[in-house]
Each structure stands twice: as structure tokens, then as C-alpha cells.
Design a protein around this motif. Sequence first.
Motif, mmCIF file in Angstrom:
data_model
loop_
_atom_site.group_PDB
_atom_site.id
_atom_site.type_symbol
_atom_site.label_atom_id
_atom_site.label_comp_id
_atom_site.label_asym_id
_atom_site.label_seq_id
_atom_site.Cartn_x
_atom_site.Cartn_y
_atom_site.Cartn_z
ATOM 1 N N VAL A 127 8.586 -13.200 6.314
ATOM 2 C CA VAL A 127 8.336 -12.530 7.686
ATOM 3 C C VAL A 127 6.986 -12.133 7.804
ATOM 4 N N GLY A 128 6.035 -12.114 6.577
ATOM 5 C CA GLY A 128 4.733 -11.857 6.942
ATOM 6 C C GLY A 128 4.451 -10.463 7.021
ATOM 7 N N ARG A 129 3.171 -10.156 7.025
ATOM 8 C CA ARG A 129 2.546 -8.502 7.032
ATOM 9 C C ARG A 129 2.856 -7.785 8.363
ATOM 10 N N ASN A 130 3.096 -8.467 9.108
ATOM 11 C CA ASN A 130 2.906 -7.800 10.410
ATOM 12 C C ASN A 130 4.228 -7.556 11.147
ATOM 13 N N ASN A 131 5.293 -7.516 10.291
ATOM 14 C CA ASN A 131 6.774 -7.031 10.681
ATOM 15 C C ASN A 131 6.573 -5.689 10.782
ATOM 16 N N TYR A 132 7.708 -5.220 11.489
ATOM 17 C CA TYR A 132 7.847 -3.873 11.719
ATOM 18 C C TYR A 132 9.096 -3.246 10.820
ATOM 19 N N LEU A 133 9.371 -3.840 9.556
ATOM 20 C CA LEU A 133 10.483 -3.481 8.660
ATOM 21 C C LEU A 133 10.012 -2.631 7.323
ATOM 22 N N THR A 134 10.643 -1.820 6.796
ATOM 23 C CA THR A 134 10.491 -1.436 5.407
ATOM 24 C C THR A 134 11.348 -2.212 4.549
ATOM 25 N N ALA A 135 12.776 -2.370 5.130
ATOM 26 C CA ALA A 135 13.709 -2.967 4.556
ATOM 27 C C ALA A 135 14.637 -3.704 5.164
ATOM 28 N N ILE A 136 15.435 -4.339 4.539
ATOM 29 C CA ILE A 136 17.007 -4.824 5.114
ATOM 30 C C ILE A 136 18.150 -4.365 4.362
ATOM 31 N N ILE A 187 0.075 5.184 -6.042
ATOM 32 C CA ILE A 187 0.449 5.264 -4.917
ATOM 33 C C ILE A 187 1.901 4.222 -4.745
ATOM 34 N N VAL A 188 3.203 5.112 -4.461
ATOM 35 C CA VAL A 188 4.522 4.481 -4.498
ATOM 36 C C VAL A 188 5.117 4.589 -3.063
ATOM 37 N N ASP A 189 4.953 3.687 -2.335
ATOM 38 C CA ASP A 189 5.389 3.746 -0.818
ATOM 39 C C ASP A 189 5.969 2.440 -0.542
ATOM 40 N N ASP A 190 6.826 2.205 0.380
ATOM 41 C CA ASP A 190 7.462 1.029 0.630
ATOM 42 C C ASP A 190 6.824 0.555 2.194
ATOM 43 N N SER A 191 6.054 1.541 2.829
ATOM 44 C CA SER A 191 5.296 1.066 3.994
ATOM 45 C C SER A 191 4.014 0.911 3.554
ATOM 46 N N SER A 192 3.646 -0.446 4.054
ATOM 47 C CA SER A 192 2.067 -0.631 3.888
ATOM 48 C C SER A 192 1.323 0.150 4.450
ATOM 49 N N THR A 193 1.576 0.545 5.835
ATOM 50 C CA THR A 193 0.910 1.447 6.669
ATOM 51 C C THR A 193 0.519 2.596 5.932
ATOM 52 N N ALA A 194 1.678 3.264 5.492
ATOM 53 C CA ALA A 194 1.572 4.735 4.694
ATOM 54 C C ALA A 194 0.505 4.490 3.476
ATOM 55 N N ARG A 195 0.654 3.294 2.804
ATOM 56 C CA ARG A 195 0.015 3.094 1.508
ATOM 57 C C ARG A 195 -1.510 3.021 1.871
ATOM 58 N N ALA A 196 -1.622 2.556 2.843
ATOM 59 C CA ALA A 196 -3.187 1.965 3.282
ATOM 60 C C ALA A 196 -3.767 3.281 3.803
ATOM 61 N N GLN A 197 -3.037 4.389 4.241
ATOM 62 C CA GLN A 197 -3.655 5.525 4.877
ATOM 63 C C GLN A 197 -3.856 6.414 3.503
ATOM 64 N N ILE A 198 -3.144 6.518 2.547
ATOM 65 C CA ILE A 198 -3.641 7.286 1.392
ATOM 66 C C ILE A 198 -4.713 6.452 0.830
ATOM 67 N N ARG A 199 -4.712 5.371 0.586
ATOM 68 C CA ARG A 199 -5.671 4.467 -0.154
ATOM 69 C C ARG A 199 -7.159 4.790 0.582
ATOM 70 N N ASP A 200 -7.383 4.883 1.947
ATOM 71 C CA ASP A 200 -8.452 4.742 2.632
ATOM 72 C C ASP A 200 -8.663 6.037 2.671
ATOM 73 N N THR A 201 -7.879 7.257 2.212
ATOM 74 C CA THR A 201 -8.382 8.605 2.230
ATOM 75 C C THR A 201 -9.153 8.792 0.756
ATOM 76 N N LEU A 202 -8.226 8.654 -0.178
ATOM 77 C CA LEU A 202 -8.635 8.737 -1.586
ATOM 78 C C LEU A 202 -9.526 7.905 -2.067
#
Length: 316
Positions: A127-136, A187-202
Motif C-alpha cells: 500500500v506504500g508509505r503514503n497510506n493513512y493506516l497504522t494497522a488492519i 523508538i518504538v511506534d507503529d506510526s511513521s509520522t510519530a517516529r519521524a517527529q521523535i527522530r527529528d527532535t532527538l
Amino acid sequence: MANILDSVDQRTQLVGENRLELLIFQLNTAQLFAINVFKVKEVVKLPKLNSLPGSHPSITGVACTRGQSIPVIDLRQAIGMRPGDNGGEQNMIITEYNRTVQAFLVGQVMNIENMTWKDIQPPPSQVGRNNYLTAITKLQRDGVDRLVSIIDVEKVLAEIIDYDVQISQGVLDDEIANHFHGQKVLIVDDSSTARAQIRDTLSQLGLQIIEASNGLIALNLLKQWCDEGKHINDELLMMFTDAEMPEMDGYKLTHEIRSDARMKDLHIALNTSLSGSFNEAMVKKVGCDRFISKFQPDLLVEVVQERLRTVLSGQS
């Protein structure tokens, strides 16, 4: 529908049991969607909305409920589905994420399903990286397996709300700043958005970031290091974990780490968008060292600085 949510605050028995409850709804199509009940405050029929000039295109208006003005996000539009005819049932799911309250315009709200995280799977890689799903996941409906798409609400909100990852002046302690280099954080998170925000901060501190998309992947990595004779506290300064993740949630991950003598002293911060009905007593139940509500860059820095000071003082 509001009545089925009355006991949300009493659902703490799910903590540590690798279970969750999903609110199932539709977006005026046959497809099923879901979000975690812990993030839901109330479900109501869509009231009359006030317009909000200049707002994001996905914000369809503002609802005034219980003396509070709440922005209403058209979830169908926010996740890139074709516009509907608005002729079907319209409901509003009022949620609390990251210390803010917002509502999502949806279609029919169906029921709550009590499930185990083992039944929740990551979305297919196709489904690619641009989907809006964390899981099914799948549910039985009239004897037929129905696919349920679990919405990545953090990604939806990040595209509407501009979350700043810059560290405020004066937050970084210059006396220990040089000691961050070479330190690793998991960093452990299923949301790539959330991981990116922690990564970009730290990463602004010079920290090396290791990422895992769910608790099982993280646990297997830690066990591999232990099996290789590595000391976890030599490998990692600390770990940030989300609460909700497919296959193994953050509570179960923490429990498994605390139950293994080889890694039980790992410093763990639960970094989650859950708030309101969620509280720190639940975090202590499974043995986390800290609870942090998501998307607070200054607090993230303060937490890693506090941990680093402990390590440097030899009290780790």
C-alpha cells in the motif's frame, strides 16, 4: 451510542493484557474503519457546524458542544477518499489526542470490538508509505470476514496541525550536550509520522536513533543483543515506546522487558497520544519509568537529558 462509551475510564484492565477496544465505523461506504476507544470521548449525531474561514480544507467547521468549541475534521477527505454525497448517516466522534480535543466527521458508527493486539496486523507493504493506516484487522460480519482499516490519526493530525520539532532556547543543557554523541535511543511506534517527529527532535542532539514499528520487532532486537552477550544499557541510553501497536503493544513490551533479567533495567518512557481517560497509574502498572504525551519536543529533550545525567553520575 454515547452510552456504550460511558465506561471508557473503567477499561484499565486492558493494560498489560495486550488487548484493545476498537470503535468501528464507516465513511458512507461499505468499508470498515476503526480507532482505539481509549482516544474517544463521545460519539454524537453531527450538529450544526459553524464555518471557520481560512482553516485547513479538511476542517469542515466548528461544533459547539458542552460549552466547548471543537474543530471537526472530515475524515473521509482527510485520508484522501473521494468526496461523498453527504446523503448518508453523519456522526461526530469526539477524541482527545496529544492534549487537544477534536472531532471527526464519519458515517455510521457501528459498535465496539474487544480484541487482542495479536489480531492486529501492519498494513501490507504494497500500500506504500503514503497510506493513512497504522494497522488492519478482520471481523466476522454475517459469516463473512470483513477487513477493518485502523486509521493513523497521528498522520491525519500532523497534516492539519503544524507540529514544531524545534527545541526552545535554553532547554538544552550545554554542560552535557557533548555527551549525547554516540548515545543510542530506541523508538518504538507503529506510526511513521510519530517516529519521524521523535527522530527529528532527538537527532538535533547528536543522538543515534534506532527505530522499530511495533513491540515485537523491538523485543526481538533486544533479545538478539542479549543473546550476543551485549549489555542493553551499554547499547541504549533509553527507549521511547508507543502504547498502541500491532502484534505487541507498549504495555506488553514493557512487561516482557521487565521480566527478562538481562534487560530489566532498560530506561523506558511511554510516549503516547493517549490522554484524558489515560493516566500515569496505568503506566506504573507495567513498570515504565516515564509517561510523556506526544509531540512535545522540549519535554523529549528534558527526558533524555535527565536520563543522561543519571548515566553520567554512575547511578544508572
